[in-house]
Design a protein around this motif. Structure first.
Motif, PDB file in Angstrom:
ATOM      1  N   GLU A  73       0.858  -1.186   0.000  1.00  0.00           N
ATOM      2  CA  GLU A  73       0.000   0.000   0.000  1.00  0.00           C
ATOM      3  C   GLU A  73       0.892   1.232   0.000  1.00  0.00           C
ATOM      4  N   ASP A  74       0.305   2.412  -0.223  1.00  0.00           N
ATOM      5  CA  ASP A  74       1.096   3.628  -0.095  1.00  0.00           C
ATOM      6  C   ASP A  74       1.162   4.041   1.373  1.00  0.00           C
ATOM      7  N   THR A  75       2.080   4.948   1.684  1.00  0.00           N
ATOM      8  CA  THR A  75       2.300   5.328   3.082  1.00  0.00           C
ATOM      9  C   THR A  75       1.093   6.032   3.683  1.00  0.00           C
ATOM     10  N   THR A  76       0.339   6.775   2.868  1.00  0.00           N
ATOM     11  CA  THR A  76      -0.837   7.483   3.378  1.00  0.00           C
ATOM     12  C   THR A  76      -1.843   6.495   3.949  1.00  0.00           C
ATOM     13  N   ARG A  77      -2.102   5.423   3.213  1.00  0.00           N
ATOM     14  CA  ARG A  77      -3.054   4.431   3.711  1.00  0.00           C
ATOM     15  C   ARG A  77      -2.500   3.699   4.922  1.00  0.00           C
ATOM     16  N   PHE A  78      -1.212   3.349   4.893  1.00  0.00           N
ATOM     17  CA  PHE A  78      -0.645   2.587   6.007  1.00  0.00           C
ATOM     18  C   PHE A  78      -0.747   3.376   7.309  1.00  0.00           C
ATOM     19  N   PHE A  79      -0.378   4.644   7.294  1.00  0.00           N
ATOM     20  CA  PHE A  79      -0.381   5.431   8.528  1.00  0.00           C
ATOM     21  C   PHE A  79      -1.758   5.994   8.863  1.00  0.00           C
ATOM     22  N   GLY A  80      -2.714   5.924   7.900  1.00  0.00           N
ATOM     23  CA  GLY A  80      -4.032   6.483   8.154  1.00  0.00           C
ATOM     24  C   GLY A  80      -5.086   5.475   8.551  1.00  0.00           C
ATOM     25  N   GLY A 122      18.630 -13.093   1.167  1.00  0.00           N
ATOM     26  CA  GLY A 122      19.139 -13.643   2.415  1.00  0.00           C
ATOM     27  C   GLY A 122      19.193 -12.662   3.559  1.00  0.00           C
ATOM     28  N   ASN A 123      18.538 -11.495   3.418  1.00  0.00           N
ATOM     29  CA  ASN A 123      18.586 -10.477   4.471  1.00  0.00           C
ATOM     30  C   ASN A 123      17.528 -10.675   5.547  1.00  0.00           C
ATOM     31  N   VAL A 124      16.512 -11.478   5.268  1.00  0.00           N
ATOM     32  CA  VAL A 124      15.480 -11.811   6.261  1.00  0.00           C
ATOM     33  C   VAL A 124      15.228 -13.312   6.206  1.00  0.00           C
ATOM     34  N   ASP A 125      14.733 -13.853   7.303  1.00  0.00           N
ATOM     35  CA  ASP A 125      14.426 -15.276   7.350  1.00  0.00           C
ATOM     36  C   ASP A 125      13.068 -15.592   6.731  1.00  0.00           C
ATOM     37  N   GLY A 126      12.149 -14.640   6.771  1.00  0.00           N
ATOM     38  CA  GLY A 126      10.811 -14.858   6.247  1.00  0.00           C
ATOM     39  C   GLY A 126      10.063 -13.545   6.197  1.00  0.00           C
ATOM     40  N   ALA A 127       8.819 -13.599   5.707  1.00  0.00           N
ATOM     41  CA  ALA A 127       8.044 -12.371   5.536  1.00  0.00           C
ATOM     42  C   ALA A 127       6.583 -12.581   5.895  1.00  0.00           C
ATOM     43  N   LEU A 128       5.991 -11.529   6.430  1.00  0.00           N
ATOM     44  CA  LEU A 128       4.557 -11.437   6.682  1.00  0.00           C
ATOM     45  C   LEU A 128       3.996 -10.432   5.680  1.00  0.00           C
ATOM     46  N   VAL A 129       2.908 -10.776   5.001  1.00  0.00           N
ATOM     47  CA  VAL A 129       2.338  -9.904   3.970  1.00  0.00           C
ATOM     48  C   VAL A 129       0.890  -9.610   4.324  1.00  0.00           C
ATOM     49  N   VAL A 130       0.546  -8.320   4.408  1.00  0.00           N
ATOM     50  CA  VAL A 130      -0.836  -7.937   4.679  1.00  0.00           C
ATOM     51  C   VAL A 130      -1.294  -6.909   3.653  1.00  0.00           C
ATOM     52  N   SER A 131      -2.603  -6.880   3.411  1.00  0.00           N
ATOM     53  CA  SER A 131      -3.243  -5.923   2.503  1.00  0.00           C
ATOM     54  C   SER A 131      -2.769  -6.102   1.068  1.00  0.00           C
TER      55      SER A 131
END
Length: 334
Positions: A73-80, A122-131
Motif C-alpha cells: 500500500e502507499d504510506t498514506t493508507r498505512f499510517f491512516g 538472504g537479508n530476512v528469514d521470512g516475511a509477513l504480507v498484509v493488505s
C-alpha cells in the motif's frame, strides 16, 4: 533428463512420497524425520537435480533473526488506517518473545525490484504480507523465495500457501442479517476493493443473506477502505436513486466517510439510513453516532501470523490456514 535446478520442492515431495514440510525438515538438517523419509527425500533430490532456494538454505544454515512485514500500500493508507496499527501491535507482541526483529516494507509497487531483491537476498528469514492485491506480482516472487505467511487469503489461493484470515464471509453475513432483522428492505453496500480477498468475501456474505431473505440488493459500490473512498461511494449510491434504508459498509473508515455525506444531505443515521461497518477500529467510537460494526480481531491476527511464520522457520509444520472469528457490536447506527 531433468534440467539442473529446474525441480521444485513440491516435485521433490511428490517423488519421495512425503509432504512438502517433510522435505523442508530434511533441508533444515534432518531433525524430526524418520530414516525412511530422510532416505527417500535424499534420493528424490539426487534424481531431480534439485537445488534448494534461499528459503531452504536459510533453514539449513544461518538465520538473520529478522522478519519482514510487507504492506503493498502507499504510506498514506498505512499510517491512516488503524487496522495496520493493530496488526503491527500483534506482530510485535509475538516477536518480543522470540529472537527476531521486524523490518517494515511499505510498497504499493516495487519498481526495479528494489524491495524484492533485498528480501530474497538472504537479508530476512521470512516475511509477513498484509493488505495484498491480486495485481501485486512482486509479492508472489517473494513468496517463491522465502517463507511467507499472508494476512488474509493469498493472492493466488494456492493450497500450499500459509495464511491467517478472519471469517470475512461470515462477517458480511452477520452485518447484513442484523439489518434484515431490523426490518430494512432496501439494503445497499459499499464494498471493499474487489482485487482483495477481504473485499470479495465481505460482499459475498452480504449477497448470500439478501438472497436467503428474498431481497434484491440495493446499489453495490466499491470503495478503497478509506474515508474518502467511502464518501465517494456513498455519493454514487445516492445518485443511483431509490435511496436505500440501510447500508453495509465493508470498513469503519469508509462508513465514517459515508455518514459524513449523509449528514451533508440532511439525512439522519440511523433514522433515515442505518449503517453497519466492519473492523471495530477506534474510528467506530471516535465521533457520534457510535458505529454499529463487525469486530475483526486484527491484533490477534498479527500475533497468529507471526506464530505461524516462526513455526515454519523452526522447521515445524503449522496449519496452512488459520481462520479467526468475527462478532457484531451493536451501537447507535443500526
Amino acid at each position: 533428463m531433468e534440467r539442473a535446478g529446474a525441480a521444485t520442492i513440491e516435485e521433490v515431495a511428490a517423488r519421495a512420497g512425503v509432504s512438502r514440510s517433510t522435505v523442508s525438515r530434511v533441508l533444515g538438517g534432518g531433525d524430526r524425520v524418520s530414516p525412511q523419509a530422510l532416505e527417500a527425500v535424499r534420493h528424490a533430490i539426487a534424481e531431480l537435480n534439485y537445488v534448494p532456494n534461499r528459503a531452504a538454505r536459510s533453514l539449513a544454515s544461518r538465520q538473520t533473526h529478522a522478519v519482514a512485514l510487507v504492506v503493498p500500500e502507499d504510506t498514506t493508507r498505512f499510517f491512516g488506517d488503524p487496522f495496520f496499527a493493530a496488526i503491527v501491535t500483534g506482530i510485535n507482541a509475538r516477536l518480543s518473545r522470540s529472537d527476531h526483529v521486524l523490518n517494515l516494507f511499505i510498497a504499493s509497487d516495487d519498481p526495479g525490484d528494489k524491495a524484492t531483491s533485498y528480501l530474497t537476498a538472504g537479508n530476512v528469514d521470512g516475511a509477513l504480507v498484509v493488505s495484498h492485491h491480486t495485481s501485486d506480482t512482486f509479492v508472489e516472487r517473494i513468496n517463491q523465495s522465502v517463507p511467507v505467511v499472508f494476512g488474509g487469503r493469498s493472492p493466488r489461493g494456492r493450497e500450499d500457501d500459509y495464511y491467517v484470515d478472519v471469517d470475512n464471509v461470515e462477517g458480511g453475513r452477520i452485518a447484513t442479517r442484523h439489518l434484515v432483522e431490523r426490518g430494512h428492505r432496501r439494503i445497499a453496500t459499499i464494498a471493499g476493493p474487489l482485487d482483495m480477498p477481504a473485499g470479495v468475501d465481505r460482499l459475498r456474505g452480504f449477497r448470500e443473506v439478501l438472497a436467503d431473505a428474498g431481497l434484491a440488493p440495493g446499489p453495490v459500490e466499491d470503495g478503497d477502505f478509506t474515508a474518502d473512498g467511502g464518501a465517494a461511494a456513498m455519493r454514487r449510491v445516492l445518485a443511483a436513486g431509490d435511496r436505500p434504508d440501510a447500508l453495509f459498509v465493508a470498513s469503519d473508515l469508509m462508513a465514517r466517510g459515508a455518514i459524513g455525506v449523509l449528514q451533508e444531505r440532511g439525512l439522519r443515521v440511523p433514522d433515515d439510513v442505518a449503517i453497519v461497518g466492519f473492523d471495530d477500529s477506534p474510528v467506530a467510537t471516535s465521533l457520534p453516532p457510535r458505529l454499529t460494526t463487525v469486530r475483526q480481531p486484527s491484533r490477534d491476527q498479527g500475533e497468529a501470523m507471526t506464530e505461524v511464520l516462526l513455526a515454519r522457520l523452526a522447521g515445524l509444520d503449522p496449519p496452512h490456514a488459520t481462520i479467526l472469528q468475527t462478532e457484531l457490536l451493536i451501537r447507535d447506527t443500526a
